[in-house]
Design a protein around this motif. Structure first.
Motif, mmCIF file in Angstrom:
data_model
loop_
_atom_site.group_PDB
_atom_site.id
_atom_site.type_symbol
_atom_site.label_atom_id
_atom_site.label_comp_id
_atom_site.label_asym_id
_atom_site.label_seq_id
_atom_site.Cartn_x
_atom_site.Cartn_y
_atom_site.Cartn_z
ATOM 1 N N SER A 404 0.740 -1.438 -0.121
ATOM 2 C CA SER A 404 0.067 -0.012 -0.164
ATOM 3 C C SER A 404 0.885 1.317 -0.055
ATOM 4 C CB SER A 404 -1.014 0.074 1.400
ATOM 5 O OG SER A 404 -0.236 0.151 2.330
ATOM 6 N N ASN A 405 2.105 1.204 0.080
ATOM 7 C CA ASN A 405 2.965 2.480 0.393
ATOM 8 C C ASN A 405 2.653 3.342 1.471
ATOM 9 O OD1 ASN A 405 5.289 3.813 -0.272
ATOM 10 N ND2 ASN A 405 4.171 5.010 -1.801
ATOM 11 N N PHE A 406 1.891 2.702 2.324
ATOM 12 C CA PHE A 406 1.314 3.696 3.559
ATOM 13 C C PHE A 406 2.607 4.402 4.294
ATOM 14 C CE2 PHE A 406 0.067 3.993 7.978
ATOM 15 C CZ PHE A 406 -1.175 4.785 7.959
ATOM 16 N N TYR A 407 3.773 3.580 4.501
ATOM 17 C CA TYR A 407 4.790 4.013 5.371
ATOM 18 C C TYR A 407 5.342 4.993 4.655
ATOM 19 C CZ TYR A 407 3.665 0.210 8.379
ATOM 20 O OH TYR A 407 2.907 -0.750 9.210
ATOM 21 N N GLY A 408 5.816 4.705 3.406
ATOM 22 C CA GLY A 408 6.286 5.556 2.356
ATOM 23 C C GLY A 408 5.798 6.954 2.013
ATOM 24 N N GLN A 409 4.601 6.950 1.923
ATOM 25 C CA GLN A 409 3.746 8.301 1.937
ATOM 26 C C GLN A 409 4.051 9.179 3.063
ATOM 27 O OE1 GLN A 409 -0.237 7.538 0.964
ATOM 28 N NE2 GLN A 409 0.116 7.239 -0.960
ATOM 29 N N ARG A 410 4.051 8.567 4.220
ATOM 30 C CA ARG A 410 4.227 9.210 5.448
ATOM 31 C C ARG A 410 5.745 9.681 5.613
ATOM 32 N NH1 ARG A 410 -0.167 7.263 4.844
ATOM 33 N NH2 ARG A 410 -2.057 8.039 5.738
ATOM 34 N N GLY A 411 6.670 9.219 4.955
ATOM 35 C CA GLY A 411 8.141 9.640 4.980
ATOM 36 C C GLY A 411 8.608 8.664 6.225
ATOM 37 N N VAL A 412 8.372 7.390 6.472
ATOM 38 C CA VAL A 412 8.833 6.559 7.409
ATOM 39 C C VAL A 412 9.067 5.395 6.763
ATOM 40 C CG1 VAL A 412 8.132 5.416 9.595
ATOM 41 C CG2 VAL A 412 6.828 7.677 9.079
ATOM 42 N N LYS A 413 10.352 4.839 7.360
ATOM 43 C CA LYS A 413 10.996 3.699 6.954
ATOM 44 C C LYS A 413 10.773 2.515 8.026
ATOM 45 C CE LYS A 413 14.907 1.553 4.883
ATOM 46 N NZ LYS A 413 16.339 2.050 4.086
ATOM 47 N N ILE A 414 10.280 1.501 7.793
ATOM 48 C CA ILE A 414 10.027 0.383 8.774
ATOM 49 C C ILE A 414 11.072 -0.522 8.454
ATOM 50 C CG2 ILE A 414 8.602 -1.341 9.818
ATOM 51 C CD1 ILE A 414 7.752 1.518 10.243
ATOM 52 N N HIS A 415 12.045 -0.589 9.420
ATOM 53 C CA HIS A 415 13.195 -1.848 9.313
ATOM 54 C C HIS A 415 13.044 -3.149 9.644
ATOM 55 C CE1 HIS A 415 16.310 1.480 8.134
ATOM 56 N NE2 HIS A 415 15.906 2.081 9.316
ATOM 57 N N SER A 416 12.124 -3.195 10.772
ATOM 58 C CA SER A 416 11.707 -4.814 10.956
ATOM 59 C C SER A 416 10.467 -4.367 11.914
ATOM 60 C CB SER A 416 12.715 -5.325 11.775
ATOM 61 O OG SER A 416 13.099 -4.698 13.167
#
Length: 571
Positions: A404-416
């Motif tokens: 969904s690119n949910f995190y990318g739209q909000r400028g957040v990167k989830i490593h784990s």
């Protein structure tokens, strides 16, 4: 014609008249001295005689002897008030209503219709003020409305007849200002404001009042600036010049601003007066430290906190751009309708601050809510047994298979994303799950114990194998050494034989080879006997090996009859 009856009556009348005269004379002799005593007054030096006549009042000061008039209303003597050097009194004329102040040291001689006003209804004498160098007093004239100021250092300060203290409590202390202090004073008559700066004593004027208490000046340095509003023009200015800042009469300190310092991994957002959002990053040297400009504010982000993100009260002004951990907890339900409480953590970071601010003001809340939705979706597809065996796989799918690119739209990167624990929401189900987990744990413990025992045995076998290998290598090395030693000894022996035979050929050229070899063998046997004789060893030779001949001889010892016959001892 006289009759005896008429003569008696006349005599009686004359007797009565004589008796009355004598009575009047006796009364006069008694009343006149008493009347004289009451009509004559003796007035001392510190007394006054107040005579209230029929139409007016008369004051007679002592010392005197006064004969009072015949027609008066009353008279009385009174003590004159004695005032000391620091005393005064207020005298009021009850006819004219005028007041005057009598100051000591002296005797206060009152005039007709004068009375002394009593302080608090009790004291006639009042004490004058003595002002120190840092004291002053203000008097308000009730007739004219004027204010009189008396400033120390002086003594015997008296108020006027119609004056009262303008300040509660009378005398006041001057405001002492240190070198770093100031105070603002307003003249209530003109409305003008002035600023007094230390180091000095400040005395108020007739109509002046303090605008607040004394204030400390602002020390403007490398890390401190002051935002000032000009009350006359309404404009704001930021003063950064390094000095001790004291506002003028028209200036007001709106805010003391500290230098905003950002670490290498920090960032912040400033909203200007036009509403534009300006981003500052600590990694940029020119943006690492700055003062907030006028009409600007530091943007505060309001994030959710708590394991379930139930409270949105975490205020963030400096955003940490480093990767960090964030825990979570929420409920979900499996395919076989078992409600679970999942616990886990994110390892995340802010990758694009501008995108984050543009899309959300609650970054942590959005991350956890989206993960919760994904977990509910994935867990609802499996049973409890399946979840228990592959919950880490489910967590990996939630994170890695999110398209969904949910995190990318909000400028957040989830490593784990990891699930660190889970339990059933219902107690009955939790007990069953606990039993299953306990049985699984016991089975794993038994397997682990068996693996440990197998590993110990395997290590013993490996140790035996290594020991045998080492022993074989030792034997091989010993064999090699023994062979090498024998080879060397054989070479040495061959060289000796060669030299011996060569010498025999040289010395005995006619001797045949067989004889030479036999001679060498005899010598070697002699060497062997000599070596054996040096130790405890026993060497056995056959007659053939020794090439010996045995002869029988009878031999008798001197000490006995023993003899050897045929190799046997006889006696």
């Amino acid at each position: 014609m006289d009759t005896p009856y008429g003569s008696g009556v006349l005599f009686s009348v004359l007797s009565w008249i004589c008796s009355a005269c004598w009575i009047v004379l006796a009364v006069g002799c008694i009343v006149l001295p008493v009347w004289f005593l009451f009509r004559v007054k003796f007035v001392d030096k510190d007394e006054q005689l107040v005579v209230d006549g029929l139409t007016e009042q008369t004051i007679i000061n002592g010392p005197r002897i006064v004969a009072l008039p015949l027609l008066i209303k009353s008279s009385k003597k009174r003590k004159v008030l004695s005032l000391g050097p620091m005393e005064y009194c207020v005298v009021k004329n009850i006819i004219s209503g005028k007041q005057r102040v009598e100051t000591g040291p002296k005797l206060v001689w009152l005039l007709p219709y004068d009375v002394i006003k009593k302080e608090d209804g009790i004291k006639e004498k009042r004490t004058a003020l003595s002002l120190k160098a840092n004291e002053y007093v203000r008097f308000l004239d009730n007739l004219t409305g004027k204010v009189r100021v008396e400033v120390g250092e002086k003594g015997c300060v008296f108020p006027g007849a119609d004056e009262v203290y303008a300040d509660l409590g009378g005398k006041k202390k001057a405001l002492d200002l240190k070198v770093f202090e100031y105070v603002k004073i307003q003249d209530k008559q003109t409305g003008k404001v002035r600023t007094e700066r230390g180091e000095k004593l400040v005395f108020l004027g007739p109509y002046e009042e303090y605008l607040g208490s004394k204030q400390a000046a602002v020390e403007v340095d490398d890390e401190t600036a002051v935002l000032v509003r000009n009350k006359r023009s309404g404009q704001q200015n930021l003063f950064t010049e390094k000095k001790l800042f004291v506002p003028t009469a028209d200036e007001e300190i709106a805010e003391v601003r500290k230098l905003i310092k950002l670490a290498e991994y920090e960032a912040c957002i400033v909203r200007s007066k036009t509403g534009e959002e300006i981003f500052y990053f600590g990694k940029n040297e020119t943006e690492r430290s700055f003062f907030l400009p006028p009409h600007s504010e530091l943007v505060t982000l309001l994030w959710s906190r708590g394991r379930r993100r139930e409270r949105r009260d975490l205020r963030i002004t400096k955003i940490d751009l480093r990767p960090m951990y964030m825990s979570f907890e929420f409920n979900c339900r499996t395919n076989d309708n078992v409600e679970l409480v999942l616990e886990g953590s994110f390892f995340w970071e802010v990758a694009d601050l501008k995108a984050m601010v543009q899309f959300t003001n609650d970054t942590t809340g959005d991350i956890c809510n989206h993960a919760r939705s994904r977990f509910i979706e994935q867990v609802s597809k499996v049973t409890l047994q399946e979840f228990m065996t592959k919950f880490n796989t489910i967590a990996k799918e939630v994170h890695e298979h999110d398209e969904s690119n949910f995190y990318g739209q909000r400028g957040v990167k989830i490593h784990s994303l990891e699930v660190t624990g889970y339990h059933c929401a219902e107690n009955s189900t939790a007990q069953i799950l606990e039993q299953i987990i306990q049985e699984t744990t016991n089975r794993m413990n038994r397997l682990q114990q068996q693996e440990s025992e197998n590993e110990v045995q395997l290590q013993q076998i490996r140790g035996d194998i290594e020991e045998e290998k080492a022993r074989g290598e030792l034997l091989k090395i010993q064999t090699d050494n023994s062979n090498a030693k024998s080879k060397m000894e054989g070479l040495a022996e061959a060289e000796r034989v060669k030299s011996f035979l060569a010498d025999l050929v040289k010395d005995f050229p006619d001797m045949d080879m067989k004889t030479r070899i036999g001679l060498w063998s005899t010598l070697r046997k002699e060497d062997a006997l000599r070596a054996v004789a040096k130790g405890n060893a026993k060497l056995y030779f056959t007659p053939r090996d020794a090439n010996l001949s045995i002869e029988n001889h009878d031999h008798v010892h001197e000490s006995g009859s023993s003899s050897w016959v045929g190799g046997e001892e006889s006696t």
